[in-house]
Scaffold this active site. Structure first.
Site, PDB file in Angstrom:
ATOM      1  N   LYS A 195      -1.709  47.257  90.411  1.00 31.94           N
ATOM      2  CA  LYS A 195      -0.874  48.046  91.308  1.00 31.94           C
ATOM      3  C   LYS A 195      -1.434  48.010  92.728  1.00 31.94           C
ATOM      4  O   LYS A 195      -0.701  47.749  93.687  1.00 31.94           O
ATOM      5  CB  LYS A 195      -0.794  49.486  90.793  1.00 31.94           C
ATOM      6  CG  LYS A 195       0.193  50.360  91.565  1.00 31.94           C
ATOM      7  CD  LYS A 195       0.064  51.838  91.194  1.00 31.94           C
ATOM      8  CE  LYS A 195       0.649  52.185  89.861  1.00 31.94           C
ATOM      9  NZ  LYS A 195       2.107  52.418  89.918  1.00 31.94           N
TER      10      LYS A 195
ATOM     11  N   ARG B  65      -2.617  57.566  91.337  1.00 35.13           N
ATOM     12  CA  ARG B  65      -2.201  56.795  90.152  1.00 35.13           C
ATOM     13  C   ARG B  65      -3.293  55.839  89.714  1.00 35.13           C
ATOM     14  O   ARG B  65      -4.031  55.308  90.540  1.00 35.13           O
ATOM     15  CB  ARG B  65      -0.970  55.934  90.466  1.00 35.13           C
ATOM     16  CG  ARG B  65       0.275  56.695  90.763  1.00 35.13           C
ATOM     17  CD  ARG B  65       1.387  55.686  91.072  1.00 35.13           C
ATOM     18  NE  ARG B  65       2.186  56.151  92.169  1.00 35.13           N
ATOM     19  CZ  ARG B  65       3.483  56.491  92.060  1.00 35.13           C
ATOM     20  NH1 ARG B  65       4.105  56.381  90.894  1.00 35.13           N
ATOM     21  NH2 ARG B  65       4.149  56.928  93.100  1.00 35.13           N
TER      22      ARG B  65
ATOM     23  N   GLY C 236       2.421  53.517  81.127  1.00 37.17           N
ATOM     24  CA  GLY C 236       2.404  54.851  80.553  1.00 37.17           C
ATOM     25  C   GLY C 236       1.117  55.217  79.847  1.00 37.17           C
ATOM     26  O   GLY C 236       0.990  56.280  79.265  1.00 37.17           O
TER      27      GLY C 236
ATOM     28  N   MET D  61      -1.888  55.510  81.138  1.00 31.82           N
ATOM     29  CA  MET D  61      -2.845  56.339  81.845  1.00 31.82           C
ATOM     30  C   MET D  61      -2.112  57.323  82.750  1.00 31.82           C
ATOM     31  O   MET D  61      -0.893  57.358  82.787  1.00 31.82           O
ATOM     32  CB  MET D  61      -3.812  55.466  82.599  1.00 31.82           C
ATOM     33  CG  MET D  61      -4.695  54.712  81.597  1.00 31.82           C
ATOM     34  SD  MET D  61      -6.071  53.959  82.396  1.00 31.82           S
ATOM     35  CE  MET D  61      -5.254  53.153  83.723  1.00 31.82           C
TER      36      MET D  61
ATOM     37  N   ARG E 265       5.284  44.185  90.272  1.00 35.72           N
ATOM     38  CA  ARG E 265       4.403  43.477  89.326  1.00 35.72           C
ATOM     39  C   ARG E 265       5.268  42.503  88.533  1.00 35.72           C
ATOM     40  O   ARG E 265       6.498  42.657  88.500  1.00 35.72           O
ATOM     41  CB  ARG E 265       3.708  44.454  88.379  1.00 35.72           C
ATOM     42  CG  ARG E 265       4.680  45.254  87.533  1.00 35.72           C
ATOM     43  CD  ARG E 265       3.964  46.303  86.701  1.00 35.72           C
ATOM     44  NE  ARG E 265       4.938  47.144  86.007  1.00 35.72           N
ATOM     45  CZ  ARG E 265       4.643  48.272  85.407  1.00 35.72           C
ATOM     46  NH1 ARG E 265       3.412  48.735  85.427  1.00 35.72           N
ATOM     47  NH2 ARG E 265       5.567  48.970  84.790  1.00 35.72           N
TER      48      ARG E 265
ATOM     49  N   HIS F  70      10.529  54.504  77.723  1.00 34.22           N
ATOM     50  CA  HIS F  70       9.280  54.092  77.089  1.00 34.22           C
ATOM     51  C   HIS F  70       9.538  53.233  75.863  1.00 34.22           C
ATOM     52  O   HIS F  70       8.959  52.148  75.690  1.00 34.22           O
ATOM     53  CB  HIS F  70       8.463  55.338  76.706  1.00 34.22           C
ATOM     54  CG  HIS F  70       7.177  55.007  76.025  1.00 34.22           C
ATOM     55  ND1 HIS F  70       7.046  54.967  74.657  1.00 34.22           N
ATOM     56  CD2 HIS F  70       5.964  54.666  76.539  1.00 34.22           C
ATOM     57  CE1 HIS F  70       5.805  54.636  74.353  1.00 34.22           C
ATOM     58  NE2 HIS F  70       5.123  54.448  75.475  1.00 34.22           N
TER      59      HIS F  70
ATOM     60  N   SER G 146      -7.862  17.191  55.973  1.00 32.59           N
ATOM     61  CA  SER G 146      -7.027  18.304  56.406  1.00 32.59           C
ATOM     62  C   SER G 146      -7.863  19.560  56.222  1.00 32.59           C
ATOM     63  O   SER G 146      -8.299  19.861  55.113  1.00 32.59           O
ATOM     64  CB  SER G 146      -5.761  18.344  55.566  1.00 32.59           C
ATOM     65  OG  SER G 146      -4.967  19.437  55.960  1.00 32.59           O
TER      66      SER G 146
ATOM     67  N   THR H 146      -8.194  25.862  56.257  1.00 34.71           N
ATOM     68  CA  THR H 146      -8.964  26.951  56.876  1.00 34.71           C
ATOM     69  C   THR H 146      -8.823  28.270  56.141  1.00 34.71           C
ATOM     70  O   THR H 146      -9.633  29.168  56.358  1.00 34.71           O
ATOM     71  CB  THR H 146      -8.585  27.112  58.361  1.00 34.71           C
ATOM     72  OG1 THR H 146      -7.166  27.154  58.461  1.00 34.71           O
ATOM     73  CG2 THR H 146      -9.142  25.966  59.169  1.00 34.71           C
ATOM     74  N   ASN H 147      -7.820  28.415  55.284  1.00 37.04           N
ATOM     75  CA  ASN H 147      -7.776  29.656  54.492  1.00 37.04           C
ATOM     76  C   ASN H 147      -8.996  29.729  53.590  1.00 37.04           C
ATOM     77  O   ASN H 147      -9.758  30.686  53.621  1.00 37.04           O
ATOM     78  CB  ASN H 147      -6.519  29.703  53.617  1.00 37.04           C
ATOM     79  CG  ASN H 147      -5.247  29.740  54.439  1.00 37.04           C
ATOM     80  OD1 ASN H 147      -5.299  29.969  55.637  1.00 37.04           O
ATOM     81  ND2 ASN H 147      -4.125  29.514  53.803  1.00 37.04           N
TER      82      ASN H 147
ATOM     83  N   CYS I 225      -4.341  22.677  58.017  1.00 37.86           N
ATOM     84  CA  CYS I 225      -3.165  23.122  57.276  1.00 37.86           C
ATOM     85  C   CYS I 225      -3.291  24.548  56.770  1.00 37.86           C
ATOM     86  O   CYS I 225      -2.514  24.983  55.942  1.00 37.86           O
ATOM     87  CB  CYS I 225      -2.852  22.167  56.125  1.00 37.86           C
ATOM     88  SG  CYS I 225      -4.115  22.177  54.837  1.00 37.86           S
TER      89      CYS I 225
ATOM     90  N   TYR J 201      -3.446  16.649  64.446  1.00 38.96           N
ATOM     91  CA  TYR J 201      -2.237  17.462  64.267  1.00 38.96           C
ATOM     92  C   TYR J 201      -2.602  18.835  63.722  1.00 38.96           C
ATOM     93  O   TYR J 201      -3.704  19.041  63.210  1.00 38.96           O
ATOM     94  CB  TYR J 201      -1.243  16.773  63.318  1.00 38.96           C
ATOM     95  CG  TYR J 201      -1.712  16.686  61.884  1.00 38.96           C
ATOM     96  CD1 TYR J 201      -1.475  17.746  60.989  1.00 38.96           C
ATOM     97  CD2 TYR J 201      -2.387  15.573  61.415  1.00 38.96           C
ATOM     98  CE1 TYR J 201      -1.919  17.680  59.673  1.00 38.96           C
ATOM     99  CE2 TYR J 201      -2.828  15.497  60.104  1.00 38.96           C
ATOM    100  CZ  TYR J 201      -2.584  16.552  59.242  1.00 38.96           C
ATOM    101  OH  TYR J 201      -3.019  16.509  57.951  1.00 38.96           O
TER     102      TYR J 201
END
Lengths: 897, 897
Positions: free
Chosen positions: B31, B101, B110, B112, B357, B473, B782, B785-786, B849, B869
């Site tokens: 601001k 402000r 909203g 603060m 803004r 809001h 591949s 990642t889980n 994957c 990929y």
């Protein structure tokens, strides 16, 4: 190795033209190298030659074909033998006979094939009869050759020959083989040959060259037979080593009563006592001794007396040859600087040495021999330490029979391999393996064992045979494996078909419990109580030497006073892992634990934890007192809470009643706490993060105990508080703050100042990778290799049984990674964590507390990585002490006091 | 930063002496920086000054104390304002009034606190009345100030003031605040002051300096209030940024009917249309518009007509000021090169700009604005691509209501945030969070929302309010979060106490299902069917630009034809993960699967697998056909077999019957296959090792399908056979041999030659470490990642719910590691594997994957590591395309076509 063009595939020995040496084992195999070495030492070795292990490698790499130069090299070598022996291979008038034996780099007793008396056929047998003037000897040798060759080379089962021989004996009312005359043997031979022709559709080979190459091929072929493969697997011998083939002039222990054959150890292989120890048979060939068909006689008078034998000792029967043999014994020991296992034959009062090798021995014998050799100045202390296989100590550390216990001895045999064992009776190797696979202890009972029984012997706790001596197959193999063994318990009669064993009217059925004592030869009905072993004498001496050498400290995993005391007795230098949750299951405590879990809120949990705290404190007071001043690492609560809750409805009702909780609440909590993968669930420090009051209570119990013991004993107490399952530095920071606060509170309230450390298990791959960060807060790392192996491999120890055996069978994993550390994968994470941890905190204390802490190969890895200590179960502490010393010797990081 | 000695803590703006700039946001907050920038642009900004964010940092680092120089710097700045405004702070005759402000680096609407009209007290209020000639205005302002200040600074709850005001209104029979006279307000003020004194035990502060420093302290204090902390957590804003405080001369929109106040967006924030869009109120102060107490009027005639409003537009009421405002709008857009969210006040026909803004916008609006700005030449295509938050695309890709579906519209509100959502009705934010935590879809229904409701809005699928406009809001926050929102549905009456909502005699209870359409404002009873979104227009344009920029390919995780088609429509360039086991659960197939599992031996398994093969082949024919020529990665069977068996007795009986198996056998097999930790159990390639016939069948189905599709379509088919859960090279070697053999067999039997690859998931830490070895055999990796996250963290995704929330609350984990890749730990393993794999096989194909393949932060990591990929679920393909383009821009690895 020579280039292909001028490759040397054959090495001669004996008769003044020996080309090999003892240090050429890789090329010549153990037997060939040692025959050459004995010849070099001037010992009486029948001349022969060795076809190298490289031929074996070539053979398998080239579709079972030989190198082209081999044939002429063998021909030359045979010519040399003919000249030395003044006889001709295949010559009916004056035939040269040879033995053909395997001989790999490592000894594989009985695993591979041997052919004796090769060179005999109808014509040469007649010639041998004539020339030796002993037709019975000649035809006995020929029938032996047909039987052996047919079995080994032509794959004709030996029962064919046994039947024929039994029929002949019955027809003639003969009891013993020695009752048969030359004519009897000739008749047997005719039947043997017919049987072979019937089985194979072609006659038994009369061409001696065909015989020779057939036998050589059979030996090379036997390298890949099932027995040999199993043996190599059990003993970690690579298939790529290959075997050599030894062709050696025959000498005969069966030419009459001035002939004999025997096997001996230069010291007692059971006790290690420095006394000549062995057996022989008059007028016999080598295989008669080891086969256990005739009961062998002792070499020495002392041996005869000790074993209350009625048969005369060699020392009495042929004293001169015995003395000569005893001189050979002393010469060999001095030369090889180790106890030797030798084979000899006496042909017409002349001694011939057929083999020498380092003798297999029991663990106590190994200890005694190593210590004695060092004391005799033959080896130094470091070498003595190197000589002992750490794993073999296991045999010394386990209980023996309580001498005061009642024992119903039903039979007695030979004390073939020491140690006591109880278990269910089984009669086949397969059954032994099956039952053991189901967790049963079994005693394998056999008339005699053969190489086909190896897998069952390995699976059994003990082995009992009704036939065979101290050097029988059963005895030798059992000692090597560290299994208790009673051999030759001749009063017992085994009926394989009915699966029973009878002794004086008593019937023992399959599944009955039997106890054997391999140190006394006793066989007892039922299970007999045991006592702890003595750990003094040679054991203490060698351990002292090892302690002087090793760099790493040895701690133990213990939480009970009994375990802690046992471990100290075994030389533990602290506790590396005390699992506090083991203290939670006690009946006085589990109720409070469950109340804590069932509590609705923190206040309820704190109330229940307050009941637990005095118990935990008491535990730690005991541990600190027992470990008087040694460091004690205490791991805070690790397992998921559901492990403390019951599973069945009845139990839940009981818990509800006992804790005064609504049954529905109990049910709900059990369901709520259920986890799909508890190993990866709400456990370890995750419990501390969500219920800090638990760790707070444990820390308070630890520090109050430390303060109390400091006060009462005046000794330093060194608690090391270990936070499990850390994956991030932040977890450790939060929980370390709790521990530090409690420590401060306890110091203030007790007025006692004590030192302590806070550290972490490194048991998750992420923790290993982030070890640098974690070391900013952790004062020590303890590698929890059980969980680290589970997470690195994605492999549950509880579930791996479904496929790990198949993985080992297919060679995917060489070892069970839960027993021997996976150095490539898990090991790299440990190396990474060590490097990153030390970089941030150079004096960080590093140890290992998984099962691997008691495994020699893994301990060697720990030394390489430079850990400060290993921690293992109490019974493995001596193993770890020795393994750590050997690792230090190998890594040249011997401790300098 | 200046050194402590001569620190500059205060920056002035406006009235010809502006010290800040737009690029000083870190120091001045958004601001403050933009007020300075507007002043620099010559726009009418009331003068003021900014207390920097560094003061906030200092404040929290120094026990809530200010830097010593601050007081005099503020005094100087206030003096400048007095001079500029020709008024004096606290001067009863001519008082200067200011607003105070907050203003952080990132907008936190909203979150603060703000205080307006500061400088009023009994004396200055009287003076203001006299000087302005408008006593009503003066006392209205004073009562507003007392109310706001008491609430924000003195922590006196606003219900005290509302009660007083309501009583006064009732006494005087006034309906609206505007009905109250100056005298009314004076009476209200007296009661307000009494209430404050009653609550605090001391009078409302009359000292204007005390007021100023109280307000400044309240703003800094609000940085650490619960709302702000929650907001920062949701939006990843570090606490360390701090807030600035803006003190600015008051201008008044409430001095009469030539006054107004308003908020506006330079383009439509819902649709992105390039049209001025905003609301204003005549004779009001700023908070009246956003508070939703009075229904605001539209700025433009077009806006008024489009929304069928009866109230006159600003364009009509004050056309000159409107034109001036419109010019400001165009100037700001050109300057900031983005859509602006502005606040303004008109005081006696004079326009003042209070804020500008970058405006929050819906995803479609963001797309349209970015594409339009690029087409208008204000930004380039790369910048347009950068402008879109990939995660926001989610909103565009999810179904909207089927226009043909029956819908029972029970009420209509404003289309505050687009998208359709169905769910259970809840009336409190807490309930929304609780229910959502249990997996329920919920619609949060509130009279109006406040910052306290943020967590519930985040948890809800949709938000419905009965009060408030398009800039209320609820509307602003819902658009930011991508939640569907209908605001101001005034026909609905909510009774929080009874947990019901009534509309024209109809009662909706808590738990009833409601559907809202945030694009139309409709509220419907029950669940209404939905249809797929259109993916053309701006979306297609921007995606095209992104595709031109990105280096990584985007594939999808799909096994059903529907998923495969959806993914292609979304731009997938192949399948990165096709989970064959998903095909096993089909009712026609599960029987054969179970027969296979229950079979006693390999022959039985093969018989059952033979039944499955045609189904699997059909699946692959479909997939290959849909993906016409694009690569398709097929993972062989992964889950443990027990997942295919039933659990209950009844089901087991059914299975026994259906498969013709003995019930006992079914039971036994279920027990036998049970695992303690299935995630770490007998699954993945371990199934292939123990039951090679399963993988053989799958390979045959894949290759037969490939051959068939090659033949029928003539297109290349590119199957990539993926072996899961590899931990050692040997596993891959054994299974690759099976796959290669089957491929050869199929090529021979069909006469079709096709290309294929064999590769592996890297989903175990060990595999990542041994990637070099594995790459000798694997043609692609591949990253799964889980599972890699599960094993690296030792964390079960199924069980982590018990403690992950606590971990995030305590800041141990910033993100759920199953949603956003743990770059430190799991990421290092990926980096290691990538480096080692590429070293051995430079052209190895590398992809990801796991779920992370659709997460922008994780995609950015994949770009950094250099993967080829990413593969993600069909709906995340566009997100991945955009995220990959942004990652390429960030990494400067933009694709060169």
């Amino acid at each position: 190795m020579a280039s292909q063009g001028d490759s040397k595939w054959v090495y001669s020995f004996g008769a003044g033209a020996t080309e090999g040496r003892a240090d050429m084992k890789n090329l010549l195999g153990g037997k060939g190298a040692n025959l050459a070495e004995m010849a070099n030492l001037g010992l009486p070795v029948p001349p022969g030659f060795t076809i190298t292990t490289e031929v074996c490698t070539y053979f398998y790499a080239n579709g079972r074909n030989y190198p082209p130069e081999l044939k002429s090299q063998v021909e030359t070598a045979v010519k040399r033998l003919e000249k030395a022996m003044d006889a001709s291979f295949g010559d009916p008038a004056n035939p040269l006979l040879v033995s053909v034996r395997s001989g790999a780099r490592a000894s594989m007793p009985g695993m591979m094939d041997t052919v004796l008396n090769l060179g005999l056929n109808d014509a040469t047998a007649a010639g041998l009869a004539k020339r030796s003037g002993d037709a019975r000897f000649a035809y006995d040798s020929y029938r032996r050759f047909i039987q052996m060759y047919s079995n080994v080379v032509l794959d004709v089962d030996h029962h064919h020959f046994e039947e024929i021989l039994d029929n002949h004996k019955r027809d003639k009312s003969h009891n013993l083989d020695t009752d048969l005359s030359a004519e009897d043997w000739q008749a047997v031979i005719e039947d043997y040959k017919k049987a072979v022709e019937h089985e194979l559709g072609k006659p038994f080979p009369q061409d001696v060259q065909e015989q020779l190459w057939g036998a050589v091929g059979a030996v090379f072929g036997s390298w890949m037979n099932a027995r040999a493969i199993t043996y190599r697997k059990l003993h970690d011998i690579p298939a790529s080593w290959g075997t050599a083939v030894n062709v050696q002039c025959m000498v005969f222990g069966n030419m009459g009563n001035d002939c004999a054959t025997g096997v001996a150890f230069t010291r007692n292989p059971s006790t290690g006592e420095n006394a000549f120890y062995g057996e022989y048979l008059v007028n016999a060939q080598g295989e008669d001794v080891v086969a256990g068909i005739r009961t062998p006689q002792h070499l020495t008078i002392a041996g005869k007396l000790a074993n209350k034998s009625d048969l005369p000792a060699m020392e009495e029967v042929m004293p001169e040859v015995f003395n000569q043999l005893n001189e050979v014994r002393l010469k060999l020991e001095k030369h090889y600087r180790d106890m030797q296992d030798i084979e000899f034959t006496v042909q017409q009062n002349k001694l011939f040495m057929l083999q020498t090798r380092n003798g297999k021995r029991t663990a106590p014998a190994a200890l005694k021999i190593a210590v004695d050799l060092a004391n005799e100045g033959l080896i130094d202390q470091a070498e003595a330490v190197r000589r002992i296989d750490p794993a073999s100590l296991d045999q010394l550390l386990h209980p023996t029979l309580d001498p005061k216990a009642d024992r119903k001895v039903i039979a007695k045999g030979l004390p073939a391999s020491p140690g006591a064992a109880s278990g269910k009776v089984v009669f086949t190797a397969d059954e032994a393996e099956t039952q053991a696979g189901q967790g049963e202890s079994v005693i394998l009972c056999r008339i005699e064992t053969s190489p086909e029984d190896i897998h069952g012997m390995h699976a059994a706790r003990g082995i009992l045979t009704t036939r065979g001596g101290m050097t029988s197959h059963a005895a030798v193999v059992a000692r090597g494996m560290g299994r208790a063994c009673v051999s030759g318990a001749g009063d017992l009669r085994i009926d394989y078909k009915s699966k029973i064993m009878m002794v004086r009217g008593l019937t023992v059925k399959e599944g009955d419990i039997l106890t054997i004592d391999g140190s006394t030869g006793e066989v007892m009905l039922g299970e007999v109580p045991t006592i702890q072993p003595e750990l003094s004498g040679d054991f203490a001496t060698l351990m002292g030497w090892a302690d002087g050498i090793r760099r790493m400290k040895i701690r133990t995993n213990a939480e009970t006073p009994l375990d802690a005391r046992t471990a100290r007795k075994f030389g533990a230098e602290g506790i590396g892992l005390s699992r506090t949750e083991h203290m939670f299951f006690d009946p006085d405590r589990i109720l409070a634990v469950r109340e804590m879990i069932l509590a609705e809120n923190e206040a309820g949990r704190r109330a229940a934890l307050a009941k637990l705290e005095p118990f935990q404190k008491k535990d730690f007071v005991e541990l600190f007192t027992i470990m008087s001043g040694l460091p004690v690492t205490i791991r805070l609560l690790d397992p998921p809470l559901h492990e403390f809750l019951p599973n069945t409805d009845a139990e839940m009702e009981e818990v509800a009643k006992a804790t005064g909780t609504d049954l529905l609440r109990v049910n709900h909590r059990v369901v709520q706490l259920h986890e799909a993968n508890p190993m990866l669930g709400h456990r370890g420090c995750r419990l501390g993060i969500t219920y800090p009051e638990i760790y707070e209570m444990q820390a308070r119990a630890i520090f109050s105990a430390a303060a109390e013991v400091c006060k009462t004993t005046g000794e330093t107490v060194m608690p090391e508080v270990m936070i499990p399952l850390i994956g991030t530095k932040k977890e450790l920071d939060i929980l370390k703050a709790v521990v530090d606060r409690v420590a401060k509170e306890v110091m203030e309230s007790t007025g006692v100042t004590f030192e302590y450390m806070v550290g972490t298990m490194i048991e998750l791959p992420r923790a290993a990778l982030k070890a640098g960060e974690i070391a900013e807060s952790a004062e020590f790392f303890s590698y929890g290799t059980n969980d680290l192996t589970q997470t690195t491999f994605g492999l549950s120890r509880d579930d791996a049984g479904a496929f790990l055996p198949e993985y080992q069978r297919q060679g995917i994993l060489e070892h069970d990674p839960f027993q021997t550390l996976d150095q490539d994968g898990v090991g790299e994470l440990i190396a990474i964590a060590t490097e990153r941890g030390r970089k941030v905190r150079p004096n960080i204390k590093l140890g290992i507390c998984g099962e691997h802490g008691g495994d020699p190969a893994s301990i060697s890895f720990c030394e390489k990585v430079g850990l400060d200590y290993v921690s293992c179960s109490p019974y493995r502490v001596p193993i770890a002490r020795l393994a750590a010393a050997q690792a230090a010797l190998a890594a040249d990081t011997v401790k300098r006091d």
